[in-house]
Design a protein around this motif. Structure first.
Motif, PDB file in Angstrom:
ATOM      1  N   HIS A  49       0.834  -1.193   0.146  1.00 42.78           N
ATOM      2  CA  HIS A  49      -0.140   0.054   0.109  1.00 42.78           C
ATOM      3  C   HIS A  49       0.888   1.156  -0.117  1.00 42.78           C
ATOM      4  CE1 HIS A  49      -3.431  -2.155   0.283  1.00 42.78           C
ATOM      5  NE2 HIS A  49      -3.253  -3.101   1.270  1.00 42.78           N
ATOM      6  N   THR A 159      -1.494   4.289   5.704  1.00 37.38           N
ATOM      7  CA  THR A 159      -1.506   2.861   5.314  1.00 37.38           C
ATOM      8  C   THR A 159      -1.693   2.088   6.721  1.00 37.38           C
ATOM      9  OG1 THR A 159      -0.018   2.972   3.476  1.00 37.38           O
ATOM     10  CG2 THR A 159      -0.006   0.919   4.551  1.00 37.38           C
TER      11      THR A 159
ATOM     12  N   LYS B  16      -9.074  -0.916   0.421  1.00 34.51           N
ATOM     13  CA  LYS B  16      -7.916  -1.383  -0.211  1.00 34.51           C
ATOM     14  C   LYS B  16      -7.381  -2.689   0.353  1.00 34.51           C
ATOM     15  CE  LYS B  16      -4.396   0.896  -1.261  1.00 34.51           C
ATOM     16  NZ  LYS B  16      -3.937   0.247  -2.488  1.00 34.51           N
TER      17      LYS B  16
END
Lengths: 204, 152
Positions: A49, A159, B16
């Motif tokens: 990420h 992240t 994600k």
């Protein structure tokens, strides 16, 4: 309920990190293999990420575990192994990103089919027309582009906090900064992301 | 940024998590890791391992970064102090040299008088010397040991 119990049992029967670290330090490579298998999925996510590139992530992750293996004897347990390993990964990723600069191509992993049942996805698509209209691939691309617009330090914090769900205190330990700095970086990063992802954000 | 928008950003970011490497990636990763370790073991020597072990010691002591800077600054300061401090001519080699050249206690002129008796090594030939100078000796080119071989 059953799922929770199975997870609980799995945690109970799992050999603690400290034990595996001690065995690795004593020269038992199989113990380090267990640590690699235990942490590679999580560290993969962290580095992926941050880089938005599968191949770069793979190379970096190999280097991270290589470095950890070479340094395992010098690990004295002043922090948890988890924090120590994450510090190595984040520092190596940040150094890599500094060298890589802004010119790079994204190489994204596939989105698993489980996203269709994710409450976040259901909620997001039910309240947001643009999100319903674009395909998953396009959404993934836009999300990664938005993340790559952030500075490396801000992306690292986002992240760890938003994607990996780490608490502020843990992020602060890994990055060796104060919790206040973590919160401040998150605030600015979210504001920037809100601008980049304006089309997909609910304005209610 | 209101609470709704904040939550929307967080929700999108959480999606994600569904980006995953291909199935079986992590098992393959471990095999590649072993291959890499073997390659590294063949390439790297003992010195590199020792150096890495040495470098790995320091971060574990959790010495503040400022302490490293302070130590270097202190060493540099000490170095400057030693270089810049005033000299005592009697204590330093330079001072001794200066004193030596100012008041020489010996002469570099040729000395004709030899106080010590000449050492006789093998056979020596006295050389006649000019008047007023003491005689001196010249060693023969061949070693004296060849003149008198040992006999048992």
């Amino acid at each position: 309920m059953l799922k929770t119990w199975v997870l609980f049992m799995a945690e109970e029967t799992e050999i603690p990190d400290e034990e595996l670290v001690k065995r690795s330090q004593a020269g038992e490579p199989e113990a380090f293999d267990d640590l690699v298998l235990r942490y590679s999925p999580r560290l993969y996510g962290l580095v992926y990420h941050m880089t938005s590139n599968h191949e770069d992530t793979d190379d970096l992750l190999q280097e991270v575990f290589s470095k950890a293996f070479r340094s395992i004897r010098s690990f004295r347990g002043q922090s948890s192994f988890y924090t120590w390993l994450h510090s190595i990964a984040v520092n190596m990723a940040l150094n890599f990103l500094k060298k890589r600069g802004k010119r790079f191509s994204m190489s994204l992993d596939d989105v698993d089919s489980g996203i269709q049942n994710d409450p976040d996805f259901i909620e997001a698509t039910s309240t947001n027309d643009p999100l319903r209209e674009v395909g998953l691939t396009e959404l993934q691309k836009r999300l990664n582009e938005a993340l790559q617009k952030l500075s490396n330090d801000h992306r690292a914090v986002v992240t760890m906090f938003d994607i990996q769900g780490m608490p502020h205190s843990e992020i602060a330990k890994i990055l060796k900064i104060s919790e206040g700095t973590v919160r401040s970086r998150l605030f600015y990063a979210h504001r920037q992301l809100q601008n980049s992802l304006r089309a997909f954000i609910s304005h209610r | 940024m209101n609470q709704n928008q904040e939550e929307s950003v967080a929700r999108l970011l959480r999606l994600k998590r569904h980006e995953q490497p291909p199935h079986g990636y992590h098992e393959k990763f471990l095999r590649n890791f072993h291959r890499r370790q073997r390659a590294e073991a063949l390439k790297s020597g003992t010195w590199q391992s020792l150096w890495e072990a040495f470098c790995g010691i320091w971060p574990n002591y959790q010495v503040p970064r400022l302490a490293y800077v302070a130590s270097v600054a202190a060493l540099a300061g000490a170095g400057v102090f030693l270089i810049a401090q005033p000299h005592n001519p009697r204590d330093t080699a330079q001072g001794t040299l200066a004193q030596w050249s100012a008041t020489p206690d010996f002469s570099l002129e040729p000395q004709h008088s030899v106080s010590a008796a000449p050492v006789t090594i093998g056979s020596t030939i006295p050389v006649s010397s000019p008047a007023g100078t003491s005689e001196h000796y010249v060693l023969q080119p061949s070693p004296s040991s060849t003149d008198q071989p040992l006999s048992f």
